[in-house]
Enzyme design. Structure first.
Site, PDB file in Angstrom:
ATOM      1  N   ARG A  10       0.740  -1.270   0.075  1.00 27.98           N
ATOM      2  CA  ARG A  10      -0.090  -0.336   0.329  1.00 27.98           C
ATOM      3  C   ARG A  10       0.853   1.063  -0.285  1.00 27.98           C
ATOM      4  NH1 ARG A  10      -0.527   4.116   2.724  1.00 27.98           N
ATOM      5  NH2 ARG A  10      -0.360   3.182   5.247  1.00 27.98           N
ATOM      6  N   ASP A  11       1.453   1.623   1.084  1.00 28.89           N
ATOM      7  CA  ASP A  11       2.158   2.594   1.085  1.00 28.89           C
ATOM      8  C   ASP A  11       3.515   3.078  -0.155  1.00 28.89           C
ATOM      9  OD1 ASP A  11       3.384   5.242   2.224  1.00 28.89           O
ATOM     10  OD2 ASP A  11       2.996   4.689   4.108  1.00 28.89           O
ATOM     11  N   HIS A  14       3.656   4.376  -2.889  1.00 28.22           N
ATOM     12  CA  HIS A  14       3.273   5.188  -3.483  1.00 28.22           C
ATOM     13  C   HIS A  14       5.126   5.752  -4.130  1.00 28.22           C
ATOM     14  CE1 HIS A  14       1.039   7.410  -1.136  1.00 28.22           C
ATOM     15  NE2 HIS A  14       0.642   7.212  -0.593  1.00 28.22           N
ATOM     16  N   SER A 164       3.316  10.676   9.146  1.00 28.26           N
ATOM     17  CA  SER A 164       2.765  10.962   7.431  1.00 28.26           C
ATOM     18  C   SER A 164       4.185  12.030   7.567  1.00 28.26           C
ATOM     19  CB  SER A 164       2.035  11.599   7.217  1.00 28.26           C
ATOM     20  OG  SER A 164       0.645  11.487   8.319  1.00 28.26           O
ATOM     21  N   HIS A 191       3.084   4.510  12.975  1.00 25.84           N
ATOM     22  CA  HIS A 191       3.417   4.508  11.692  1.00 25.84           C
ATOM     23  C   HIS A 191       4.496   5.842  11.628  1.00 25.84           C
ATOM     24  CE1 HIS A 191       2.143   4.012   7.449  1.00 25.84           C
ATOM     25  NE2 HIS A 191       3.287   5.116   7.302  1.00 25.84           N
ATOM     26  N   HIS A 193       7.588   7.554   8.723  1.00 23.62           N
ATOM     27  CA  HIS A 193       8.792   7.580   7.917  1.00 23.62           C
ATOM     28  C   HIS A 193      10.003   8.254   8.235  1.00 23.62           C
ATOM     29  CE1 HIS A 193       5.076   6.610   4.513  1.00 23.62           C
ATOM     30  NE2 HIS A 193       4.742   6.984   5.774  1.00 23.62           N
TER      31      HIS A 193
END
Length: 347
Positions: A10-11, A14, A164, A191, A193
């Site tokens: 999913r991510d 990107h 995010s 989550h 990054h």
């Protein structure tokens, strides 16, 4: 036991402009299942209903992506990301029909109220609903707790804080996760990054602060500078004594195996990714900002600053064009003014 939610399908989408194929989805889902991953998240990078001209179009639709993954999974649960407004109730209904186990309903960190009907829809169907607070760096701990309490009241069985923009440092993560853990009666997740090179460190701090769910992607495959690298995270978790369903050996085999059919490159932290993290902009915006800066002939890093002042959240790609255009006009006016001054001095 710590639950690992794998967002590679999913991510990770990107990182390749949402171009994962059905064959890649099936192969990775099967391999992740065999590796003992708890949840395998699948879909467009922006979640259910995200495929569009603005956000990027997938070569296959949500139905085929989810049916493909569902057929490959035996013990791992199938998860989806859902942003109200990008997706509709009908998209969740489709996912539930196909057999999705976990629906992660994601809102901006101050807009949890829009998650109510979708969390309820998932729970009524007997499936697991997580609330997700995106861009969590944009709100203080007390506000995040109040928003998480709304999601808990709506029926969410966990709330995940999503960094995010890759903006957060360990001290910020600790303070916010501890606040939620102390104030909620449901599990808390995190989550990360890697824009500032802190994804694994932040995830470990979140676990120390009481989080029970962590997100990761194989080889860090994800938006911007990538997500928490699954293999590195599991190795560090084993060192720290955290119990999971998988092992370092299993996730290393998973990572090596993907080279044959997915070959995700571990993202490098580029100057643009650091700027995105520093200014708190959604990691997926980097290619859009670079493109706009080039098209309008403006300074890329000045554009980051302008967009940070606008407090952009996910799904506002049009404002990138707006601000790049404004910078270009301001530049042209300044050049014209400077030209007049030079002429006057020369006269």
């Amino acid at each position: 036991m710590i639950l690992i939610s794998d967002a590679t399908l999913r991510d990770g989408n990107h990182a390749i402009r949402h171009q994962l194929s059905a064959a890649q989805i099936h192969a990775y889902a099967r391999a992740a299942d065999e590796a003992g991953i708890d949840i395998v998240e699948v879909g467009h990078g922006n979640g259910l209903g995200g495929s569009s001209c603005l956000l990027g179009q997938t070569p296959i639709g949500d139905r085929l992506m989810l049916e493909t993954a569902r057929a490959a999974l035996r013990t791992s649960r199938l998860g989806v990301h859902f942003i109200p407004g990008l997706g509709k109730a009908a998209d969740i209904a489709l996912a539930l029909e196909i057999g999705v186990d976990v629906v992660r309903v994601a809102t901006h960190c101050t807009e949890a109220n829009v998650s109510a009907r979708f969390i309820e829809q998932t729970r009524v169907a007997g499936r697991t609903a997580f609330g997700v607070l995106m861009m969590s760096h944009m709100a203080p701990s007390d506000v995040l707790l109040a928003q998480a309490k709304l999601m808990e009241r709506y029926g969410a069985q966990a709330v995940v804080l999503m960094d995010s923009a890759g903006y957060s440092t360990p001290s910020l993560v600790r303070a916010k996760v501890e606040r939620l853990v102390d104030g909620l009666d449901i599990d808390v997740g995190f989550h990360a990054h890697n824009n500032l090179g802190l994804a694994v460190a932040n995830s470990l701090v979140a676990l120390e602060a009481g989080a029970r769910i962590v997100d990761a992607c194989v080889k860090g495959f994800g938006a911007g500078a990538g997500n928490t690298q699954l293999e590195t995270l599991v190795a560090a978790m084993e060192r720290e004594g955290h119990d999971t369903r998988t092992t370092f050996e299993h996730v290393m085999a998973l990572a090596r195996g993907t080279e044959a059919f997915l070959n995700p490159k571990t993202p490098h932290i580029q100057p643009a990714n650091i700027a995105s993290g520093l200014y708190g902009l959604f990691s997926g915006y980097v290619p859009h900002i670079q493109k706009a800066a080039q098209e309008f002939g403006v300074n890329e890093f000045e554009l980051y600053k302008r967009l940070a002042e606008r407090k952009l959240v996910a799904g506002q790609e049009d404002i990138i064009i707006e601000e790049a255009s404004r910078l270009a006009r301001e530049r042209d006016v300044q050049r014209a003014t400077d030209g007049v001054r030079i002429s006057e001095l020369s006269a």
